[in-house]
Design a protein around this motif. Structure first.
Motif, mmCIF file in Angstrom:
data_model
loop_
_atom_site.group_PDB
_atom_site.id
_atom_site.type_symbol
_atom_site.label_atom_id
_atom_site.label_comp_id
_atom_site.label_asym_id
_atom_site.label_seq_id
_atom_site.Cartn_x
_atom_site.Cartn_y
_atom_site.Cartn_z
ATOM 1 N N ASP A 526 -23.282 5.529 70.334
ATOM 2 C CA ASP A 526 -24.076 6.532 69.608
ATOM 3 C C ASP A 526 -23.319 7.847 69.477
ATOM 4 O O ASP A 526 -23.325 8.492 68.424
ATOM 5 N N LYS A 527 -22.671 8.224 70.559
ATOM 6 C CA LYS A 527 -21.956 9.505 70.558
ATOM 7 C C LYS A 527 -20.790 9.482 69.556
ATOM 8 O O LYS A 527 -20.625 10.400 68.753
ATOM 9 N N VAL A 528 -20.045 8.393 69.587
ATOM 10 C CA VAL A 528 -18.897 8.290 68.673
ATOM 11 C C VAL A 528 -19.374 8.282 67.223
ATOM 12 O O VAL A 528 -18.827 8.989 66.369
ATOM 13 N N MET A 529 -20.424 7.495 66.945
ATOM 14 C CA MET A 529 -20.855 7.357 65.555
ATOM 15 C C MET A 529 -21.539 8.619 65.017
ATOM 16 O O MET A 529 -21.490 8.885 63.828
ATOM 17 N N LYS A 532 -18.417 11.842 66.116
ATOM 18 C CA LYS A 532 -17.095 11.670 65.523
ATOM 19 C C LYS A 532 -17.164 11.189 64.073
ATOM 20 O O LYS A 532 -16.540 11.764 63.197
ATOM 21 N N PHE A 533 -17.959 10.123 63.840
ATOM 22 C CA PHE A 533 -18.009 9.640 62.456
ATOM 23 C C PHE A 533 -18.901 10.528 61.594
ATOM 24 O O PHE A 533 -18.669 10.699 60.408
ATOM 25 N N GLY A 534 -19.941 11.086 62.208
ATOM 26 C CA GLY A 534 -20.757 12.048 61.461
ATOM 27 C C GLY A 534 -22.128 11.582 61.025
ATOM 28 O O GLY A 534 -22.811 12.289 60.276
ATOM 29 N N TRP A 535 -22.580 10.386 61.462
ATOM 30 C CA TRP A 535 -23.942 9.956 61.123
ATOM 31 C C TRP A 535 -24.947 10.916 61.770
ATOM 32 O O TRP A 535 -24.669 11.480 62.829
ATOM 33 N N PRO A 536 -26.134 11.065 61.172
ATOM 34 C CA PRO A 536 -27.145 11.936 61.795
ATOM 35 C C PRO A 536 -27.512 11.440 63.194
ATOM 36 O O PRO A 536 -27.905 12.215 64.048
ATOM 37 N N MET A 537 -27.423 10.118 63.422
ATOM 38 C CA MET A 537 -27.682 9.558 64.756
ATOM 39 C C MET A 537 -26.908 8.251 64.862
ATOM 40 O O MET A 537 -26.547 7.646 63.850
ATOM 41 N N GLY A 538 -26.646 7.834 66.109
ATOM 42 C CA GLY A 538 -25.916 6.580 66.293
ATOM 43 C C GLY A 538 -26.823 5.376 66.089
ATOM 44 O O GLY A 538 -28.040 5.517 65.941
ATOM 45 N N GLU A 628 -11.937 1.862 67.726
ATOM 46 C CA GLU A 628 -12.441 0.486 67.726
ATOM 47 C C GLU A 628 -13.952 0.466 67.477
ATOM 48 O O GLU A 628 -14.456 -0.378 66.732
ATOM 49 N N ILE A 629 -14.647 1.422 68.082
ATOM 50 C CA ILE A 629 -16.102 1.495 67.869
ATOM 51 C C ILE A 629 -16.401 1.743 66.392
ATOM 52 O O ILE A 629 -17.256 1.080 65.785
ATOM 53 N N ILE A 630 -15.662 2.656 65.800
ATOM 54 C CA ILE A 630 -15.895 2.960 64.373
ATOM 55 C C ILE A 630 -15.567 1.726 63.526
ATOM 56 O O ILE A 630 -16.346 1.329 62.660
ATOM 57 N N ALA A 631 -14.440 1.111 63.802
ATOM 58 C CA ALA A 631 -14.032 -0.049 62.995
ATOM 59 C C ALA A 631 -15.052 -1.182 63.121
ATOM 60 O O ALA A 631 -15.475 -1.764 62.116
#
Ligand code: NAD
Length: 721
Positions: A526-529, A532-538, A628-631
């Motif tokens: 959740d934290k990465v997404m 880092k990726f920028g979603w409003p929530m993971g 890896e989480i993002i991918a």
């Protein structure tokens, strides 16, 4: 006539006042494209040497003043070398400084929108007079940019750095009273008397009653600031603005930095500093994505405009079936935008709840100054709660939002079709049932389509309009027009399981549950997404918001529709939560636990019990790096999105990206899936997909993707016009 161009006309009025009128003969609005800037340069030269001119007044021949720079020219400009971009800035700014340096007093009459370059034009004048219709602001930060035509410099000198920080970082369009209060404009006058008052101001300046030269000099001088005060102000503002904008949006902070850096400079040098900052920002991926987003939004608006012309029904009254979460929201949205809605349910308590919710929303509108109490009263009165079908005889459209059960929906649709006018339209807000299946229960399937709103209706901008096999073009056009009348952004898609948005969301959830299966910590994901990726929530939090029951049901529909990519062999994290009655936010627990703090504000906390339960389906906790989480979460969504384009579920990358941003909150600074793939390069996405292909078909690139990678193609053309 002093000058007669395509964009600008200049003539000499009485008493030596030259009028420079911006009135683009080929467009509905005025904007600063290359041609207009060129003409403005010529006008300045003619005016500078004119023997009879004593003062100059700028006006517009359109309902807007000037909407800003021509954004369709940006991509070509920004993809050139930094040197070329700086060269363009120098040339373009010559028109602004040329006007500012005219040897006469200058003033502008602003009778509409003056945004970005439009306001920067106004700032070159000695005096600014606006009508109540004016809106002024510097929205460049919304495009990931800073002003480029001297706006940061002149505005800071006019209204002080603190106000200028706010104007630059929020990018807001201000009403004239606000602009007057801080000093961006000098007077507000009714449209009727605007030109006469502006002229009078100029005559006063000519006669020496107003010291225009002193005003001009002030704008060109360094900012007059006490050093310690200035340092404090810059430091606190930067920290605040950085916090507000977040790490993915660098432009607002760069704007403040620019004002700070150029505070001690004279206009000329400060403008050079602005060029550098502009070039820095213009060549960021964020600016490219945000500019594309703006242009994509224009595509949607254009399509909606065309739809309103081809629609066979102009919806003036609506009937919403079901007064639940969605039906209540739809009825409110319709009524709040001037289309009265009958709200029909089978339970009086549901109607009561639906009305309470609508009243609460109208009340909020009044509280925040968005509507008057009169409008609120009219809005509330235009929602008619009912238990009967009496009113349906006169409706233009029926939007069905009853429980998500195909049998109930089929029965309801058949019944209402027999009661409503023959030419009226029926839509279903179903999220998982095939539109073609529902159409089978109707005698007039050509008058039927999906109208898929997102929760909460009043907040989410997207409406997916789902065209069934038999839906007529006129029906689609009428529903698109109705959705835009409701203030929404409609995207037309073809029927398939999950339609477009849910079809691409569930592979993302699939990527998430596989990560959990392999030992990833859902909180870390959740934290990465989000961060880092920028979603409003993971994804874990999003599943809690969607609800595990809803999510699980939709996942089953998707798995049935696309078994090769979306079916699962084993129990997953969603099943575990569901089986343990952890439905998410609505039940007080899911991946997280939800409660209220002492002040009654909602809380969300980690829960060790969730980890305990997940042991049933998860390997021992293992570290996964961010990439890896993002991918592993994003690839299935990316591939499914591209598949939807290849299969014609969506018409264009622009519409797909807007649906993702408006429907799911895809990070705007990434511009949507297609823009993201373009920015990464399709070849590297294909490489990444191949790396994770062992995880299943959802990671397998399509043949279209392989071909694009081979041919080095992009989804968006480099010329955005
Ligand atoms: P809900 O349970 O809150 O509301 C359904 C309402 O329909 C209830 O008030 C019920 O009394 C009423 N109803 C049942 N049978 C009826 C009938 N014959 N005539 C009139 N009213 C009847 O459900 P909801 O969440 O508002 O969902 C409604 C529809 O919207 C579903 O198809 C759902 O899939 C879809 N949808 C929901 C969401 C969401 O997030 N909740 C999002 C998009 C779409």
């Amino acid at each position: 006539m002093i000058f007669e161009g395509q964009s600008i006309q200049c003539r000499l009025r009485d008493k030596g006042i030259a009028e420079v009128c911006f009135d683009n003969q080929n467009e509905s609005v005025n904007k600063f494209d290359r041609a207009t800037l060129n003409e403005w340069l010529q006008v300045n030269e003619l005016l500078a040497e004119h023997k009879e001119v004593k003062a100059v007044m700028a006006t517009s021949g359109k309902p807007v003043f000037i909407v800003g720079a021509d954004i369709t020219e940006f991509n070509e400009l920004f993809s050139s070398s930094r040197e070329d971009l700086l060269g363009w800035l120098v040339e373009a700014n010559k028109a602004f400084t040329g006007f500012e340096d005219l040897p006469y007093p200058t003033a502008v009459a602003i009778d509409g929108m003056a945004l970005g370059g439009g306001l920067e034009m106004c700032l070159t004048c000695d005096f600014r007079v606006a009508s109540p219709k004016a809106q002024v602001g510097l929205p460049e930060s919304k495009l990931g940019l800073v002003p480029g035509f001297g706006g940061s410099v002149r505005l800071a000198r006019l209204i002080g750095p603190d106000n200028a920080f706010e104007w630059l970082s929020t990018g807001k369009a201000y009403k004239p009273e606000k602009a007057l209060a801080v000093g961006t404009i000098d007077a507000v006058v009714d449209s009727e008397h605007l030109v006469a008052s502006t002229e009078q101001m100029l005559l006063d300046a000519v006669e020496g009653k107003l010291d225009w030269q002193a005003r001009r000099a002030e704008k060109k001088a360094p900012l007059q600031l006490n050093k310690t005060e200035a340092m404090m102000s810059f430091m606190t503002s930067k920290a605040y603005i950085a916090g507000q904008a977040g790490p993915h949006y660098p432009a607002p902070v760069r704007g403040v930095q620019l004002i700070e850096d150029s505070a001690g400079m004279k206009l000329e040098d400060a403008i050079k500093a602005e060029h550098e900052a502009f070039a820095d920002m213009a060549q960021t991926e964020q600016a490219s994505a945000l500019i594309q987003l703006f242009l994509n939004d224009q595509v949607l608006k254009k399509k909606a405009k065309i739809a309103s012309k081809t629609a066979d029904i102009d919806v003036k009254s609506a009937t919403v079936l079901g007064a639940g979460i969605m039906g209540g929201g739809i009825a409110y949205q319709s009524a709040s935008r001037g289309v009265p809605a009958v709200m029909k349910d089978i339970k009086p308590e549901a109607l009561e709840q639906g009305m309470d919710e609508a009243i609460k929303l109208f009340g909020k509108g009044v509280k925040y100054g968005k509507i008057t109490t009169d409008k609120m009263a009219k809005g509330i009165a235009s929602i008619k709660p009912t238990l009967s079908y009496e009113e349906i005889k006169h409706t233009d459209i029926v939007v069905e939002a009853v429980v998500e059960n195909p049998k109930v929906k089929e029965a309801v649709l058949t019944e209402v079709e027999g009661l409503m006018p023959d030419d009226a339209i029926i839509c279903s807000n179903t999220s998982t049932i095939s539109i073609d299946r529902l159409a089978k229960s109707l005698k007039r399937p050509e008058k039927f389509c999906g109208m898929h709103f997102f929760n909460p209706v009043h907040k989410m901008p997207l409406v997916e309009i789902i065209r069934g096999e038999k839906t007529s073009d006129e029906t689609v056009a009428s529903v698109v027009a109705y959705a835009s009348k409701m203030g929404k952004s409609p995207v037309v898609v073809n029927d398939c399981p999950g339609f477009f948005v849910n079809r691409v969301l569930f592979p993302y959830f699939g990527g998430f549950t596989k990560l959990v299966r392999d030992g990833a910590d859902f909180q870390h994901v959740d934290k990465v997404m989000s961060k880092k990726f920028g979603w409003p929530m993971g994804p874990a939090y999003l599943l809690d918001v969607v609800g595990m029951d809803t999510g699980r049901h939709a996942a089953e529909v998707m798995a049935e529709g696309f078994p090769d990519r979306m079916s699962k062999e084993d129990k997953d994290a969603i099943d575990v939560m569901f089986e343990n009655d952890r439905y998410g936010q609505k039940s007080g627990s899911g991946f997280y636990v939800y409660g209220k703090d002492k002040k009654g504000r909602p809380t969300k906390e980690a829960d060790p019990k969730a980890y305990e339960l997940l042991k049933e389906v998860a390997a021992d906790t293992k570290d996964f790096d961010d990439e890896e989480i993002i991918a592993r979460t994003m690839l299935p969504m990316i591939i499914e999105t591209i598949r939807c384009l290849e299969e014609g579920i969506i018409d264009s990358p622009a519409e797909g990206d807007m649906a993702l941003i408006y429907g799911l909150g895809f990070p705007p600074f990434r511009g949507g899936v297609f823009k993201y793939v373009d920015s990464q390069g399709i070849a590297s996405i294909v490489e990444l997909a191949k790396k994770y292909q062992h995880l299943g078909k959802a990671y397998e690139p399509t043949t279209g993707m392989l071909k694009m990678a081979q041919d080095d193609k992009k989804f968006y053309p480099s010329d955005l016009s």
